[in-house]
Design an enzyme around this catalytic site. Structure first.
Site, mmCIF file in Angstrom:
data_model
loop_
_atom_site.group_PDB
_atom_site.id
_atom_site.type_symbol
_atom_site.label_atom_id
_atom_site.label_comp_id
_atom_site.label_asym_id
_atom_site.label_seq_id
_atom_site.Cartn_x
_atom_site.Cartn_y
_atom_site.Cartn_z
ATOM 1 N N LYS A 54 9.917 6.615 7.555
ATOM 2 C CA LYS A 54 9.033 7.766 7.998
ATOM 3 C C LYS A 54 9.517 8.639 9.406
ATOM 4 O O LYS A 54 9.672 9.906 9.411
ATOM 5 C CB LYS A 54 7.754 7.106 8.648
ATOM 6 C CG LYS A 54 6.792 6.506 7.303
ATOM 7 C CD LYS A 54 5.914 5.527 7.910
ATOM 8 C CE LYS A 54 4.992 5.104 6.665
ATOM 9 N NZ LYS A 54 4.001 4.046 6.763
ATOM 10 N N GLN A 98 1.721 1.022 12.057
ATOM 11 C CA GLN A 98 2.240 0.598 10.874
ATOM 12 C C GLN A 98 1.276 -0.700 10.748
ATOM 13 O O GLN A 98 1.254 -1.409 11.479
ATOM 14 C CB GLN A 98 3.540 0.206 10.875
ATOM 15 C CG GLN A 98 4.305 -0.367 9.676
ATOM 16 C CD GLN A 98 4.198 0.553 8.336
ATOM 17 O OE1 GLN A 98 3.997 1.776 8.696
ATOM 18 N NE2 GLN A 98 4.170 0.283 7.246
ATOM 19 N N ASP A 121 -2.587 9.150 9.566
ATOM 20 C CA ASP A 121 -2.655 8.017 8.616
ATOM 21 C C ASP A 121 -4.048 7.901 7.961
ATOM 22 O O ASP A 121 -4.378 7.338 6.892
ATOM 23 C CB ASP A 121 -2.445 6.916 9.228
ATOM 24 C CG ASP A 121 -1.295 6.166 8.391
ATOM 25 O OD1 ASP A 121 -0.747 6.797 7.707
ATOM 26 O OD2 ASP A 121 -0.999 4.763 8.841
HETATM 27 N N1 GUN Z 1 1.175 -0.368 5.651
HETATM 28 C C1 GUN Z 1 1.375 -0.291 4.252
HETATM 29 N N2 GUN Z 1 1.297 1.003 3.960
HETATM 30 C C2 GUN Z 1 0.929 1.612 5.130
HETATM 31 C C3 GUN Z 1 0.580 3.045 5.253
HETATM 32 O O1 GUN Z 1 0.370 3.975 4.448
HETATM 33 N N3 GUN Z 1 0.279 3.221 6.608
HETATM 34 C C4 GUN Z 1 0.266 2.436 7.676
HETATM 35 N N4 GUN Z 1 0.064 2.559 8.927
HETATM 36 N N5 GUN Z 1 0.721 1.092 7.316
HETATM 37 C C5 GUN Z 1 0.843 0.588 6.215
#
Ligand code: GUN
Length: 293
Positions: A54, A98, A121
């Site tokens: 990311k 995350q 998110d």
């Molecule tokens: N863990 C697995 N997929 C995601 C996601 O799309 N965003 C976040 N913040 N954590 C995750």
């Protein structure tokens, strides 16, 4: 193969170029560079990989990445303090925590602490709640569900008036994808893994979303001819013939289903790459909103 590939890799690359061009325009016109803060707690290898992807793609798209990599034993108060600081930082337009967090931390409380205007998110409880209401928009929708819809749109797959079946009501993908499809005018059937006759229900679908966390579960005879099949699963299965001794597969038996479906996402290279593209798009949107652009 009869199905057209919903190519997430190529589509996400196009979107990231679009985002980059718009980010450059924003810088030129408003002197603003979109900024994304990625909060990673602890050293889970998969989470570290996702977060570094990311951050890298954020920088490649001409945006700033603010990595906040925090120790696994951070207290809830300290974590909330970090989020408060990011909320107050005008250079940060998006905040991503995350998941999963270590067990001693309160995920709900942490996500609820993110400024709604920076919730790129889309996991803030209020944004999830807004998804469940008609005629009320979340500030941002979650990225993988958005990516599924974007893929359907970019390949001109009709949603309105169609019958959609979502296998697996997961918080991160299945449920929000179902709600987005409903908002776009699909008739909806959301199935739990314990729902009876999953195959029969799936066969009704014009749009079938597999989020059921079971490798290659959706077989060719689960699919209506011509349906669009979206696979959000990701897992490894043993394969002695593969170089690494395993193969990455999704929840759909790709080899069977590609002969029946009208459109299909591959795994890897389908919904996965779209998720980061949508995160970048949401961060750009947040930066544009911050200057009224
Ligand atoms: N863990 C697995 N997929 C995601 C996601 O799309 N965003 C976040 N913040 N954590 C995750």
């Amino acid at each position: 193969m009869t199905a057209e590939l919903l190519d997430g890799r190529a589509t996400s690359s196009t979107i990231r170029q679009e985002v980059k061009a718009e980010a450059e325009q924003l810088k030129a016109q408003h002197d603003v560079v979109p900024g994304l803060a990625t909060v990673l707690v602890g050293g889970d290898p998969a989470s570290k990989t996702y977060v570094s992807m990311k951050e890298r793609q954020c920088e490649q798209a001409g945006m700033r990445a603010f990595g906040r990599h925090l120790p696994a034993d951070i207290s809830q108060e300290e974590l909330l303090g970090e989020i408060e600081a990011l909320n107050a930082d005008p250079g940060v337009h998006g905040i991503l925590v995350q998941l999963p967090l270590p067990d001693h931390l309160d995920e709900d409380q942490t996500l609820a602490a993110i400024d709604l205007d920076k919730d790129v998110d889309g996991f803030h409880p209020l944004n999830i709640a807004r998804l469940t209401l008609q005629d009320v928009e979340p500030t941002f929708a979650p990225c993988m569900p958005l990516g599924c819809i974007e893929l359907l749109d970019r390949y001109d797959v009709d949603i309105k008036g169609k019958e959609a079946v979502v296998l697996g009501p997961t918080n991160i993908v299945g449920l929000p994808t179902a709600l987005l499809l409903l908002h776009r005018g699909a008739a909806l059937n959301v199935c739990h893994p314990h729902t009876e006759d999953l195959a029969g229900i799936s066969r009704r679908a014009d749009i079938l979303v597999a989020a059921i966390d079971e490798p290659r579960m959706v077989k060719g005879d689960w699919v209506k001819p011509g349906a669009a099949v979206i696979d959000v699963g990701w897992g490894r299965v043993k394969d002695e013939t593969a170089e690494k001794g395993y193969r990455v597969v999704g929840n759909v038996d790709f080899d069977q289903v590609k002969e029946v479906a009208g459109h299909i996402t591959p795994v890897p290279g389908g919904t996965g790459p779209m998720t980061i593209a949508m995160l970048l798009q949401n961060t750009l949107l947040s930066a544009k909103r911050s200057v009224g652009a």
